[in-house]
Design a protein around this motif. Sequence first.
Motif, PDB file in Angstrom:
ATOM      1  N   VAL A 195      -3.782 -25.924 -35.395  1.00 50.33           N
ATOM      2  CA  VAL A 195      -2.797 -25.794 -34.106  1.00 50.33           C
ATOM      3  C   VAL A 195      -2.360 -24.331 -34.282  1.00 50.33           C
ATOM      4  O   VAL A 195      -2.174 -23.721 -33.181  1.00 50.33           O
ATOM      5  CB  VAL A 195      -1.694 -26.795 -34.369  1.00 50.33           C
ATOM      6  CG1 VAL A 195      -0.596 -26.550 -33.353  1.00 50.33           C
ATOM      7  CG2 VAL A 195      -2.251 -28.306 -34.262  1.00 50.33           C
ATOM      8  N   ASP A 203       0.919 -28.020 -25.254  1.00 51.16           N
ATOM      9  CA  ASP A 203      -0.226 -28.730 -24.695  1.00 51.16           C
ATOM     10  C   ASP A 203      -1.744 -28.473 -24.983  1.00 51.16           C
ATOM     11  O   ASP A 203      -2.710 -28.882 -25.087  1.00 51.16           O
ATOM     12  CB  ASP A 203       0.143 -29.340 -23.482  1.00 51.16           C
ATOM     13  CG  ASP A 203      -1.026 -30.318 -22.552  1.00 51.16           C
ATOM     14  OD1 ASP A 203      -1.212 -31.439 -23.383  1.00 51.16           O
ATOM     15  OD2 ASP A 203      -1.306 -30.260 -21.459  1.00 51.16           O
ATOM     16  N   HIS A 204      -1.546 -26.886 -24.418  1.00 54.09           N
ATOM     17  CA  HIS A 204      -3.024 -26.256 -24.309  1.00 54.09           C
ATOM     18  C   HIS A 204      -3.526 -26.334 -25.798  1.00 54.09           C
ATOM     19  O   HIS A 204      -4.655 -26.553 -25.968  1.00 54.09           O
ATOM     20  CB  HIS A 204      -2.798 -24.761 -23.941  1.00 54.09           C
ATOM     21  CG  HIS A 204      -3.776 -24.114 -23.990  1.00 54.09           C
ATOM     22  ND1 HIS A 204      -5.102 -24.092 -23.118  1.00 54.09           N
ATOM     23  CD2 HIS A 204      -4.265 -23.149 -24.812  1.00 54.09           C
ATOM     24  CE1 HIS A 204      -5.842 -23.214 -23.234  1.00 54.09           C
ATOM     25  NE2 HIS A 204      -5.458 -22.521 -24.164  1.00 54.09           N
ATOM     26  N   LEU A 258      -2.971 -28.208 -28.492  1.00 54.28           N
ATOM     27  CA  LEU A 258      -3.332 -29.684 -28.862  1.00 54.28           C
ATOM     28  C   LEU A 258      -4.609 -30.124 -28.206  1.00 54.28           C
ATOM     29  O   LEU A 258      -5.331 -30.868 -28.787  1.00 54.28           O
ATOM     30  CB  LEU A 258      -2.232 -30.404 -28.603  1.00 54.28           C
ATOM     31  CG  LEU A 258      -1.078 -30.217 -29.662  1.00 54.28           C
ATOM     32  CD1 LEU A 258       0.153 -31.501 -29.249  1.00 54.28           C
ATOM     33  CD2 LEU A 258      -1.274 -30.521 -31.025  1.00 54.28           C
ATOM     34  N   THR A 259      -4.763 -29.807 -26.868  1.00 55.19           N
ATOM     35  CA  THR A 259      -5.866 -30.686 -26.224  1.00 55.19           C
ATOM     36  C   THR A 259      -6.616 -29.513 -25.302  1.00 55.19           C
ATOM     37  O   THR A 259      -7.653 -30.125 -25.112  1.00 55.19           O
ATOM     38  CB  THR A 259      -5.253 -31.562 -25.163  1.00 55.19           C
ATOM     39  OG1 THR A 259      -4.458 -30.792 -24.232  1.00 55.19           O
ATOM     40  CG2 THR A 259      -4.404 -32.311 -25.759  1.00 55.19           C
ATOM     41  N   GLY A 260      -6.460 -28.534 -25.360  1.00 59.01           N
ATOM     42  CA  GLY A 260      -7.111 -27.580 -24.385  1.00 59.01           C
ATOM     43  C   GLY A 260      -6.925 -27.477 -22.996  1.00 59.01           C
ATOM     44  O   GLY A 260      -7.728 -27.041 -22.283  1.00 59.01           O
ATOM     45  N   THR A 261      -5.763 -28.114 -22.656  1.00 59.76           N
ATOM     46  CA  THR A 261      -5.659 -28.383 -21.149  1.00 59.76           C
ATOM     47  C   THR A 261      -5.721 -26.904 -20.434  1.00 59.76           C
ATOM     48  O   THR A 261      -5.075 -25.979 -20.768  1.00 59.76           O
ATOM     49  CB  THR A 261      -4.439 -29.118 -20.904  1.00 59.76           C
ATOM     50  OG1 THR A 261      -4.341 -30.421 -21.711  1.00 59.76           O
ATOM     51  CG2 THR A 261      -4.070 -29.183 -19.321  1.00 59.76           C
ATOM     52  N   PRO A 277       4.112 -33.516 -21.707  1.00 63.04           N
ATOM     53  CA  PRO A 277       2.918 -34.099 -21.632  1.00 63.04           C
ATOM     54  C   PRO A 277       2.916 -35.231 -22.438  1.00 63.04           C
ATOM     55  O   PRO A 277       3.205 -34.904 -23.663  1.00 63.04           O
ATOM     56  CB  PRO A 277       1.866 -32.804 -21.968  1.00 63.04           C
ATOM     57  CG  PRO A 277       2.827 -31.687 -21.681  1.00 63.04           C
ATOM     58  CD  PRO A 277       4.173 -31.841 -21.939  1.00 63.04           C
ATOM     59  N   ASP A 278       1.880 -36.171 -22.212  1.00 68.15           N
ATOM     60  CA  ASP A 278       1.855 -37.396 -23.512  1.00 68.15           C
ATOM     61  C   ASP A 278       1.053 -36.792 -24.618  1.00 68.15           C
ATOM     62  O   ASP A 278       1.130 -37.481 -25.619  1.00 68.15           O
ATOM     63  CB  ASP A 278       0.858 -38.514 -22.552  1.00 68.15           C
ATOM     64  CG  ASP A 278       1.688 -39.264 -21.735  1.00 68.15           C
ATOM     65  OD1 ASP A 278       3.096 -38.999 -21.731  1.00 68.15           O
ATOM     66  OD2 ASP A 278       1.230 -40.030 -20.870  1.00 68.15           O
ATOM     67  N   SER A 279       0.522 -35.822 -24.404  1.00 69.73           N
ATOM     68  CA  SER A 279      -0.227 -35.163 -25.637  1.00 69.73           C
ATOM     69  C   SER A 279       0.656 -34.883 -26.873  1.00 69.73           C
ATOM     70  O   SER A 279       0.427 -34.850 -27.790  1.00 69.73           O
ATOM     71  CB  SER A 279      -0.945 -33.836 -25.324  1.00 69.73           C
ATOM     72  OG  SER A 279      -0.071 -32.793 -24.769  1.00 69.73           O
TER      73      SER A 279
END
Length: 412
Positions: free
Chosen positions: A42, A140-141, A143-146, A332-334
């Motif tokens: 992270v 969020d970005h 953790l998930t790359g959104t 975000p749910d992430s």
Amino acid sequence: MNRLSVVDEIFLRAHRGMGTPIALQGLWRTADPIDAALLIRVHEALRTGPLGRRVVRGRVPGARPRWQPNAQTHPLALTEAAIPAAALLDWADGQGTDLDPEFSPGWRLSSVNLQGGGSVAALTCSHSLADGRALTLAIDHALTGTPLADPAAGHSDWADARRQWRTVIGGTARALRRGIPARPPAPAPRPAPRIRAGGVTASAALQIPAREWNRVAVAQDGTANSLFVYVVATMLWDSGFEPDTIAASLPVDTRDEPRVDNDMAMTEIAITPADTPASIRHRARAAYEHRMSSPGGIPEELLQVLPDRWAHRLAAGAGERDILCSNIGTLPDSLLFLGAHPCTGVAARAIHPGLRADRLPRTRLSGYLTRIADGYTLSLVSLDPDAVPDNSALSALATGVLSGLGLDATGW
């Protein structure tokens, strides 16, 4: 945009001792220890993400500072010794030191284990880099790359300076046709409080089931947001605040696409003891249509072409009122998980590293509301050590107000 906004520069000046120091912080609490390898991943994603940037001053008078990618970071801070759960927020308050978006890294990722089990991770960043909503987008970005909106390409320093001077000179000339605007009153100085060992701020974080929060809001003909403002205002009166009117500052998210920056405006409302969540709902709705602006129509860009100390004097206390109520919104749910670790609590708030007792702002109590899944988290920061001497007092104050509304809260 890769140039700093007026708001960015206000927060940047605070790092230079001109204004109230502010850092944004996201907190995750887990029931088991967080895997160090996960935090390393992270940390690397954040380093190469939108928070990995720094301020570079323009070389042409009038050109705004710009953002430049910055791979330098504070190392991942893993505290070896476990701490009591009761000391969690004190530990988190200490993570805002040495953040400098211009000459050193402007963010830090930290983690500590809790005695009795569980961990806390904190992402803390200079408010120059991001507002509350932007911080959640950056996490969020990582953790998930959104995907996030790319910043618009910037003009050269010469082009930006020409644009700024045209705006300032033209706008000021139009404003002066209506007469010289009165200088806004300087905020009244606050008497120095009693100094306590833990500093001048107190913190609390409480979790409330979303179904119950919304039930109370609807029963009072309000909204989740107006109930939030009502709770913070009632807390201030219950702490001994004497005036019969509270001025509340309400940040408004103005972004039209997911960007990591300070994309917000400020508005304000006046609250009296006769107000309810219903009346606050109507007053806030009207206020959102009339944002705070510079006096007399003078363009706010004037602050960006003046020397820092002059700009600070003109903008001193801008946006500060008796309370701050920042509804950061749904996360975000992430953020419900850190890798394989489910989170038992998620919070977002601001802290004030290095705030001195003789330089307290007008704001006495700040509240930050977030929702994730089926719960709300109410994060609170008191800046009135005489009225709220410690974290326990702040938590008790909040619990008392919530209990009066029929709401049960679980403290962090």
